[in-house]
Design a protein around this motif. Structure first.
Motif, PDB file in Angstrom:
ATOM      1  N   GLN A  89       0.846  -1.201   0.000  1.00 39.61           N
ATOM      2  CA  GLN A  89       0.000   0.000   0.000  1.00 39.61           C
ATOM      3  C   GLN A  89       0.886   1.257   0.000  1.00 39.61           C
ATOM      4  O   GLN A  89       1.900   1.310   0.693  1.00 39.61           O
ATOM      5  CB  GLN A  89      -0.944  -0.027   1.217  1.00 39.61           C
ATOM      6  N   TYR A  90       0.402   2.284  -0.750  1.00 39.09           N
ATOM      7  CA  TYR A  90       1.233   3.488  -0.934  1.00 39.09           C
ATOM      8  C   TYR A  90       0.344   4.675  -1.293  1.00 39.09           C
ATOM      9  O   TYR A  90      -0.800   4.534  -1.717  1.00 39.09           O
ATOM     10  CB  TYR A  90       2.298   3.246  -1.994  1.00 39.09           C
ATOM     11  N   ARG A  91       0.917   5.824  -1.161  1.00 42.76           N
ATOM     12  CA  ARG A  91       0.250   7.080  -1.485  1.00 42.76           C
ATOM     13  C   ARG A  91       0.152   7.236  -2.990  1.00 42.76           C
ATOM     14  O   ARG A  91       0.809   6.518  -3.748  1.00 42.76           O
ATOM     15  CB  ARG A  91       1.027   8.266  -0.878  1.00 42.76           C
ATOM     16  N   PRO A  92      -0.662   8.248  -3.499  1.00 39.64           N
ATOM     17  CA  PRO A  92      -0.847   8.427  -4.945  1.00 39.64           C
ATOM     18  C   PRO A  92       0.464   8.675  -5.670  1.00 39.64           C
ATOM     19  O   PRO A  92       1.363   9.379  -5.192  1.00 39.64           O
ATOM     20  CB  PRO A  92      -1.768   9.646  -5.039  1.00 39.64           C
ATOM     21  N   LYS A  93       0.554   8.112  -6.861  1.00 36.22           N
ATOM     22  CA  LYS A  93       1.692   8.307  -7.745  1.00 36.22           C
ATOM     23  C   LYS A  93       1.183   8.525  -9.154  1.00 36.22           C
ATOM     24  O   LYS A  93       0.108   8.091  -9.520  1.00 36.22           O
ATOM     25  CB  LYS A  93       2.604   7.074  -7.735  1.00 36.22           C
ATOM     26  N   ASN A  94       2.027   9.203  -9.952  1.00 32.65           N
ATOM     27  CA  ASN A  94       1.746   9.376 -11.380  1.00 32.65           C
ATOM     28  C   ASN A  94       0.350   9.975 -11.628  1.00 32.65           C
ATOM     29  O   ASN A  94      -0.391   9.530 -12.503  1.00 32.65           O
ATOM     30  CB  ASN A  94       1.881   8.049 -12.111  1.00 32.65           C
ATOM     31  N   THR A  95       0.013  10.993 -10.841  1.00 32.74           N
ATOM     32  CA  THR A  95      -1.285  11.652 -11.007  1.00 32.74           C
ATOM     33  C   THR A  95      -1.251  12.499 -12.280  1.00 32.74           C
ATOM     34  O   THR A  95      -0.295  13.244 -12.520  1.00 32.74           O
ATOM     35  CB  THR A  95      -1.597  12.543  -9.785  1.00 32.74           C
ATOM     36  N   SER A  96      -2.305  12.415 -13.092  1.00 31.69           N
ATOM     37  CA  SER A  96      -2.343  13.128 -14.375  1.00 31.69           C
ATOM     38  C   SER A  96      -3.778  13.494 -14.727  1.00 31.69           C
ATOM     39  O   SER A  96      -4.738  12.983 -14.129  1.00 31.69           O
ATOM     40  CB  SER A  96      -1.732  12.282 -15.487  1.00 31.69           C
ATOM     41  N   VAL A  97      -3.922  14.418 -15.719  1.00 33.28           N
ATOM     42  CA  VAL A  97      -5.227  14.903 -16.173  1.00 33.28           C
ATOM     43  C   VAL A  97      -5.323  14.687 -17.674  1.00 33.28           C
ATOM     44  O   VAL A  97      -4.374  14.983 -18.406  1.00 33.28           O
ATOM     45  CB  VAL A  97      -5.429  16.390 -15.833  1.00 33.28           C
ATOM     46  N   LEU A 113     -12.567  17.282 -17.984  1.00 30.87           N
ATOM     47  CA  LEU A 113     -11.237  16.976 -17.466  1.00 30.87           C
ATOM     48  C   LEU A 113     -11.347  15.760 -16.541  1.00 30.87           C
ATOM     49  O   LEU A 113     -12.220  15.713 -15.676  1.00 30.87           O
ATOM     50  CB  LEU A 113     -10.668  18.168 -16.696  1.00 30.87           C
ATOM     51  N   THR A 114     -10.433  14.786 -16.707  1.00 31.30           N
ATOM     52  CA  THR A 114     -10.465  13.564 -15.895  1.00 31.30           C
ATOM     53  C   THR A 114      -9.127  13.371 -15.197  1.00 31.30           C
ATOM     54  O   THR A 114      -8.054  13.496 -15.821  1.00 31.30           O
ATOM     55  CB  THR A 114     -10.768  12.338 -16.774  1.00 31.30           C
ATOM     56  N   CYS A 115      -9.183  13.062 -13.894  1.00 30.01           N
ATOM     57  CA  CYS A 115      -7.983  12.879 -13.091  1.00 30.01           C
ATOM     58  C   CYS A 115      -7.723  11.373 -12.881  1.00 30.01           C
ATOM     59  O   CYS A 115      -8.637  10.603 -12.596  1.00 30.01           O
ATOM     60  CB  CYS A 115      -8.162  13.563 -11.737  1.00 30.01           C
ATOM     61  N   SER A 116      -6.482  10.956 -13.018  1.00 29.95           N
ATOM     62  CA  SER A 116      -6.101   9.556 -12.766  1.00 29.95           C
ATOM     63  C   SER A 116      -4.811   9.527 -11.958  1.00 29.95           C
ATOM     64  O   SER A 116      -3.966  10.439 -12.080  1.00 29.95           O
ATOM     65  CB  SER A 116      -5.933   8.783 -14.077  1.00 29.95           C
ATOM     66  N   SER A 117      -4.673   8.455 -11.121  1.00 25.70           N
ATOM     67  CA  SER A 117      -3.489   8.363 -10.274  1.00 25.70           C
ATOM     68  C   SER A 117      -3.264   6.904  -9.859  1.00 25.70           C
ATOM     69  O   SER A 117      -4.216   6.133  -9.697  1.00 25.70           O
ATOM     70  CB  SER A 117      -3.675   9.234  -9.027  1.00 25.70           C
ATOM     71  N   ASP A 118      -2.013   6.488  -9.709  1.00 28.96           N
ATOM     72  CA  ASP A 118      -1.637   5.164  -9.220  1.00 28.96           C
ATOM     73  C   ASP A 118      -1.540   5.242  -7.702  1.00 28.96           C
ATOM     74  O   ASP A 118      -0.673   5.931  -7.157  1.00 28.96           O
ATOM     75  CB  ASP A 118      -0.307   4.751  -9.844  1.00 28.96           C
TER      76      ASP A 118
END
Length: 419
Positions: A89-97, A113-118
């Motif tokens: 488990q980890y905090r958000p990474k590679n957040t993009s729009v 606009l759509t937000c995505s994150s690992d």
């Protein structure tokens, strides 16, 4: 004797595995003789990860997340274990729009606009921001802008958050395209425009894409004056005075500016010259008028004097008769002896004529008589009067009448008593 069987993997610690911690995987199997070789694999990876009954992962990361298995082997055979999941488990990474539609965004259309994150666990909060604006614009994994306008142009980003942390995305530029707006004209120089200088008119307009065509017009003139963002008028004249405006155009539309007035002034030297010439002309006119008036008056005065002189020389006219009413006459000592003061009640009149001419040769006489007939004349008294004329201005003398043509003689005949 038999080959390995009931091969399995255990993970320690057995609870949540947080990024940065250490994890140990252990392989077990029934075999006779015992397993003499253990090999570790990660699903989707063909090459072995490690060997040995235990596989220790220190400072685990999100990249270590996945399913693992082991292979147990003895001289009678080999057997793979079931899969064991390592859930890091980890905090958000590679957040993009991402922006939809991905092509040109024209004013009036809708944009999402759509937000995505690992992240693990998955994100539970999204917040939308626009650069240069401190307060949030929206929340949720998607942000939809309907009927978008030029004011919506700018850079946007999202903030992705789970229980282990948060991470902002990189910004994405929303480029709203629109026709010209706020078209205006500026004039340089901005102060007084004097005839003969150069003047530049510059057209500015808010447009996206930028204006690709500028056209210049002068009011009351139908045809264009020029093209281009700037219109330069060299050696400007008064004929260039007037109101100008520009037309700005791009592929989405066109818009005229409001008009600006160009007021061309005459050169100061020319103005001063005109004023100086005007003053000189006025002074000359005044002087000429005064001279003509003076000559006219002098001519009239000379003519009048000549007429008077001619008339006096001919002895035809007496100039300016003067009448004097005399009452309470003052008698000379001689007259007082011969006149009876008690009976002297009547008025005496004197008629006096004078001339302003120095050429008057004949003396003027004044006769004073009583209003009643006389029976006898007594002593006759003479009085000599002299008048100073303005033109001749003779001096008063005691000389005889032959030397003074302006001498006046008066004969006074006293009234005697009635018998």
């Amino acid at each position: 004797m038999y080959a390995p069987k009931n091969t399995s993997v255990t993970v320690s610690p057995s609870g949540e595995i947080v990024e940065g911690s250490s994890v140990t995987l252990t392989c077990s199997s029934e075999a006779n003789p015992p397993v003499d070789k253990y090999t570790w694999y990660k699903k989707t990876v063909t090459s072995p990860k490690a060997s040995g009954q235990s596989y220790n992962i220190t400072n685990i990361t999100s990249e270590d997340r996945g399913e693992y298995y082991c292979e147990a082997q003895n001289e009678y055979g080999r057997l793979n274990s079931s899969l064991a999941s390592v859930d890091v488990q980890y905090r958000p990474k590679n957040t993009s729009v991402s922006v939809s539609p991905s092509g040109e965004i024209v004013e009036g259309s809708s944009v999402t606009l759509t937000c995505s994150s690992d992240a693990n666990p998955t994100l539970d909060k999204y917040t939308w921001y626009k650069k240069t604006v401190s307060s949030p614009k929206a929340s949720g994994q998607s942000y939809s802008i309907t009927n978008i306008t030029s004011e919506d142009s700018g850079e946007y980003y999202c903030d992705a958050e789970n229980k282990y942390g948060r991470l902002n995305s990189s910004s994405v530029y929303v480029d709203v395209q629109y026709g010209p707006k706020n078209t205006s004209v500026s004039v340089s120089p901005s102060g007084e425009i004097v005839e003969g200088i150069s003047v530049t008119l510059t057209c500015t307009s808010d447009a996206n894409p930028p204006v690709d065509k500028y056209t210049w017009y002068k009011k009351t003139v139908t045809s264009p004056k020029a093209s281009g963002q700037s219109y330069n008028i060299t050696n400007i004249t008064s004929e260039d005075s007037g109101e100008y405006y520009c037309d700005a155009e791009n592929k989405y539309g066109r818009l005229n500016s409001s008009s600006v007035s160009v007021d061309v002034q005459l050169k100061q030297s020319l103005v001063s010259g005109v004023v100086g010439i005007t003053v000189v002309v006025l002074v000359l006119i005044l002087c000429l008028s005064g001279f003509i008036w003076f000559r006219k008056k002098s001519s009239q005065s000379t003519s009048n004097e000549g007429n008077i002189r001619d008339t006096q020389n001919n002895g035809q006219t007496d100039f300016s008769p003067v009448y004097d009413n005399v009452s309470d006459m003052v008698m000379t000592s001689t007259a007082a002896q011969t006149a009876d003061t008690d009976d002297q009640d009547d008025l005496h009149y004197a008629s006096v004529h004078y001339s302003s001419s120095n050429e008057q040769e004949e003396p003027l006489y004044s006769t004073v008589q009583s209003s009643q007939p006389q029976k006898q004349e007594e002593e006759v008294q003479y009085a000599a009067l002299k008048f100073n004329c303005p033109s001749a201005a003779p001096r008063l003398t005691t000389r005889g009448a032959e030397e003074e043509p302006s001498m006046l003689y008066s004969t006074v005949i006293p009234r005697t008593k009635r018998t």
